[in-house]
Motif scaffolding. Structure first.
Motif: not given
Length: 95
Positions: A44-45, A64-66, A73-75, A92-95
Motif C-alpha cells: 500500500v502506497e 499511485r494516487t496523484v 504506472f506499470h502493469a 515506505p512503499s512507493f506504489y
C-alpha cells in the motif's frame, strides 16, 4: 529484447530473478506458496514494507494516487520480486 537490471551485467533480469528465487528457497526452505485473488493488494502506497513477495505466476499492477486519482504506472510485467527495493532501503512503499 533483453532487459538488464544492473548495468554492465551479463545476466538478464529474468536470470537474476531466477537466481534470487533459487537462493531464497535454498536459504529459507521452500516456503508455502499462496494463490491470491485478482485485485489483491501486495503493498500500500506510503506504508512500511516488512516482506517481499515473489510472484511465480500472474500479473502485478503498480499505481499511485496523484491529485486524488489512481494513475497506473506499470502493469503486466513488473518483475517477480515485489517490495525488494523499499524493504532494502527501509522506505515506505512507493506504489
Amino acid at each position: 529484447m533483453n532487459s538488464y537490471f544492473l548495468s554492465g551485467r551479463v545476466a538478464t533480469d529474468i536470470e537474476i530473478e531466477e537466481a534470487m528465487i533459487r537462493e531464497l528457497d535454498a536459504t529459507l526452505g521452500s516456503l508455502p506458496r499462496r494463490t491470491l485473488e485478482p485485485g489483491s493488494m501486495l503493498t500500500v502506497e506510503g506504508e512500511r514494507i516488512d516482506r517481499i513477495h515473489v510472484m511465480l505466476a500472474g500479473q502485478v499492477q503498480l499505481f499511485r494516487t496523484v491529485d486524488g486519482e489512481e494513475i497506473i504506472f506499470h502493469a503486466s510485467t513488473v518483475g517477480r520480486i515485489v517490495g525488494l527495493m523499499s524493504l532494502a532501503d527501509g522506505r515506505p512503499s512507493f506504489y
